[in-house]
Design an enzyme around this catalytic site. Structure first.
Site, short mmCIF file in Angstrom:
data_model
loop_
_atom_site.label_atom_id
_atom_site.label_comp_id
_atom_site.label_asym_id
_atom_site.label_seq_id
_atom_site.Cartn_x
_atom_site.Cartn_y
_atom_site.Cartn_z
N GLU A 128 0.86 -1.17 0.00
CA GLU A 128 0.00 0.00 0.00
C GLU A 128 0.90 1.22 0.00
O GLU A 128 1.98 1.18 0.57
CB GLU A 128 -0.79 -0.01 1.32
CG GLU A 128 -2.16 0.59 1.26
CD GLU A 128 -2.89 0.37 2.57
OE1 GLU A 128 -3.85 -0.40 2.59
OE2 GLU A 128 -2.47 0.96 3.58
N ARG B 143 -23.35 6.98 10.62
CA ARG B 143 -24.07 7.37 11.85
C ARG B 143 -23.72 8.82 12.17
O ARG B 143 -22.89 9.42 11.51
CB ARG B 143 -23.62 6.49 13.00
CG ARG B 143 -22.11 6.54 13.14
CD ARG B 143 -21.61 5.86 14.38
NE ARG B 143 -20.21 5.49 14.30
CZ ARG B 143 -19.18 6.30 14.57
NH1 ARG B 143 -19.37 7.55 14.92
NH2 ARG B 143 -17.95 5.86 14.47
#
Lengths: 511, 171
Positions: A207, A299
């Site tokens: 990565e 949320r």
């Protein structure tokens, strides 16, 4: 998507506790909606229960037997005639299965659809969807590498520095930082054999390594009619062991142009999963201004107040409105931040002893007041901080016309606040407001751990006068002894300065 | 009145002399080389305000047992022990005699013992984990504060403990 009709809620069940339950009660009350809460055996005396219109026991103290009982909570909502459930954050808030149960029961979840929660809940799935939607993600990391040749080719295409990671690793284990191509071969072999030994799985991936990144997130709001808006960013780089402790808005390094680009990416991310309600798209921002999708929190966030302070938008009110089927107001499409806001999270933890929890009775609670200060607090003086739940007591939020004014206000508020009987993170924040890097706004996600580790951040003195705590205790002891001997006046007892002093003090104290 | 004060963490036998005297409405306090004149009022409960040469200081003071006081101010809190000269003298002679009693370690918060990592009679070094305590969903290793022999282990795995309960003794 079928646009549902607008309806009015008359009662909402809050499936949470602590400060966020209090925040939601306030939002419901202001809209004339009855607020019903649940409580565990440990929370019968808690602030949310005291503030709610209706409150129902949900089980013993452990979360698994109370606040996480999805089925029982849905049944309760039906039984008491609630129209909707607000999950807050934590507990059931990001469980797709719970959202499905709420939907199946014919109730409204004040949050996104279960499908959006599920899509964003899977690391691989969300990454794939984001790439499709044109949202930048950290390059690399798409599956196990077969051999060194494949690793070399991929490394060349991404560019150094890189992180070589074990697929089964995590929490900093099984990771190697590679600065140049020469390091790859040896690191590849070593990481693989270590991964096999430690995790029983030798698959590794690479990565791009992002140096000294900031954590910058975008608040989005989406209605059930296809409108998604960005409400700007929050800077959340001050973290300890990957948990946010201080947040601010706007970020001192995000220009209007970058804000627009990040906002557009966040809106695309939300659209890609059919998102509705309030949500947050988290990004890593590198020093060159490149940003990468981290995850989406489906949320309301702990740190939502800083956005509310700089936009003037009540996010809980809009969460409820959207869940009722209302369209977003047109003015929400062009929100620019006004002024600057900080939030510090008040944890019942000792920041200078590895953040060990400090449960117990709150002997004294004085919250700061005055211009530009907001407290979202879930406890009261005399309350018990339980060992069973997250140790966050509440949040202190300040607003100022610019970052400098907000910082001065934060410092002032931290001088005023008193939370006694337990240890809290307040002394850390008092040290932080005087830290040159924090004052300058030059932050990264490892800064706090680094400064705590090196001793650069140290607790302030209890009193500005170092002798005073010793003197105060000695006086307390002396007067206490004098009082004790003064009360039952013994026949022919000694009369001294101290006995007189004790009486004098006792009278003054009673005045 | 003469008293000895010491901050939590200072050893028995250590301490600073404080001399307290009423001087009209004020107190005259000598501590080490320094002398302060201070006005002290009690406001509500444990809250005290001190005026020293016009500087105002607000502190909260709560007794904890016979001799200890928890002092809280804007910068945090600390525990101060206050001893009368006789008690202090007795402590000093004990310390001089080298008969330091076994060092007892207590739970600093209520929780549950998850594991006991050593056995009675084991040699431990300062900082070595002895008991693992779980509270607020986090496991915390309780370490030996000094090197020595584990003389007694007073808890077992699975047992709930209150803050202040003795966990083990190191001699």
């Amino acid at each position: 998507m079928v646009a549902s009709e607008t309806r009015r809620f008359s009662k909402v069940l809050i499936a949470n506790r602590g400060e966020i339950a209090v925040r939601i009660i306030r939002g419901l009350r202001e809209l004339g909606i009855r607020a019903a809460t649940i409580f565990s055996d440990a929370d019968r005396r808690s602030l949310p229960v005291l503030l709610s219109d209706e409150a129902y026991p949900i089980g013993p103290a452990p979360s698994l037997e109370s606040y996480l009982r999805a089925e029982a909570i849905v049944e309760l909502a039906l039984e008491i005639g609630a129209d909707a459930i607000h999950p807050g954050y934590g507990f059931l808030a990001e469980r797709a299965e719970f959202a499905r149960q709420v939907e199946k029961a014919g109730l409204e979840l004040i949050g996104p659809p279960s499908t959006a929660i599920a899509a964003m809940g899977s690391k691989l799935e969300s990454r794939r969807l984001m790439i499709e939607a044109g949202v930048p993600v950290v390059p690399g990391g798409e599956g196990a590498l077969a051999d060194l040749d494949e690793a070399t080719a991929l490394a060349e295409s991404i560019g150094y520095p890189l992180m070589l990671k074990a697929s089964a690793g995590g929490g900093g284990k099984g990771m190697r930082l590679l600065r140049e191509p020469g390091e790859l071969a040896a690191a590849f072999r070593a990481t693989r054999s270590e991964a096999a030994a430690s995790f029983g799985d030798d698959s590794v991936y690479i990565e791009k390594y992002i140096e000294r990144p900031r954590h910058v997130e975008i608040q989005v709001l989406a209605d059930q009619h296809g409108t998604v808006v960005s409400l700007g960013e929050r800077e959340c780089s001050l973290q300890r062991r990957h948990q946010k402790v201080v947040e601010e808005a706007p970020s001192s390094v995000v220009s209007p142009e970058l804000r627009a680009r990040m906002g557009e990416a966040a809106v695309r991310a939300a659209q890609a999963v059919g998102y509705t309600n309030a949500g947050t798209v988290e990004f890593l921002l590198d020093p060159s201004g490149e940003f990468y999708f981290l995850e989406m929190n489906t949320r309301l966030q702990v740190e939502h107040p800083v956005t509310e302070m700089v936009t003037g938008i009540d996010l809980v009110r809009w969460q409820i409105a959207v869940a009722q089927g209302e369209p977003l107001a047109p003015e929400l499409r062009s929100i620019e931040p006004r002024g600057h806001a900080f939030e510090v999270r008040l944890y019942a933890e000792d920041p200078f002893r590895g953040f060990v929890p400090s449960p117990g009775k709150i002997e004294r609670l004085r919250l700061p007041e005055g211009p530009g200060v907001r407290n979202d607090c879930g406890v009261y003086e005399g309350d018990e901080v339980s060992i069973h739940y997250d140790p966050m007591l509440g949040k202190l939020i300040v607003w100022g016309r610019d970052r400098r004014e907000a910082l001065l206000r934060l410092r002032r508020a931290l001088e005023e606040i008193r939370i006694e009987g337990i240890r809290t993170t307040v002394p850390l924040y008092r040290a932080l407001v005087d830290d040159p890097d924090f004052v300058a706004g030059s932050l990264d996600i490892e800064m706090l751990d680094r400064k705590l580790g090196s001793g650069e951040l140290e607790p302030a003195h209890v009193s500005q006068l170092a002798d005073l705590p010793l003197i105060a205790a000695a006086l307390e002891h002396g007067l206490r002894q004098a009082r004790a001997s003064a009360t039952p006046a013994p026949a022919g007892g000694r009369r001294g300065h101290w006995r007189e002093a004790g009486r004098h003090e006792a009278l003054r104290g009673r005045r | 009145m003469k008293l000895i004060v010491r901050r939590a963490g200072e050893r028995p036998g250590d301490g600073t002399w404080v001399e307290l005297r009423r001087a009209g409405d004020e107190f005259e306090v000598r501590i080490g080389e320094r002398v302060y004149h201070l006005d002290r009022v009690e406001t509500n409960g444990s809250i005290r305000s001190f005026l020293i040469d016009g500087d105002q200081h607000e502190l909260s003071i709560r007794p904890e047992g016979e001799h200890s006081y928890v002092v809280s101010g804007s910068g945090g809190m600390e525990v101060v022990e206050v001893l009368d000269p006789l008690t202090h003298l007795a402590e000093q002679s004990r310390a001089d005699a080298g008969s330091a009693a076994a060092h007892r370690v207590t739970a600093y918060m209520p929780g549950r013992v998850v594991a006991v990592l050593v056995q009675e009679g084991d040699q431990v070094i300062a900082g070595q984990g002895v008991v693992v305590l779980e509270a607020m969903k986090m496991e915390n290793e309780i370490q030996a504060e000094s090197s020595g022999i584990v003389e007694r282990i007073l808890v077992e795995a699975g047992q709930p403990v209150e803050g202040g309960d003795a966990l083990f003794e190191i001699g």
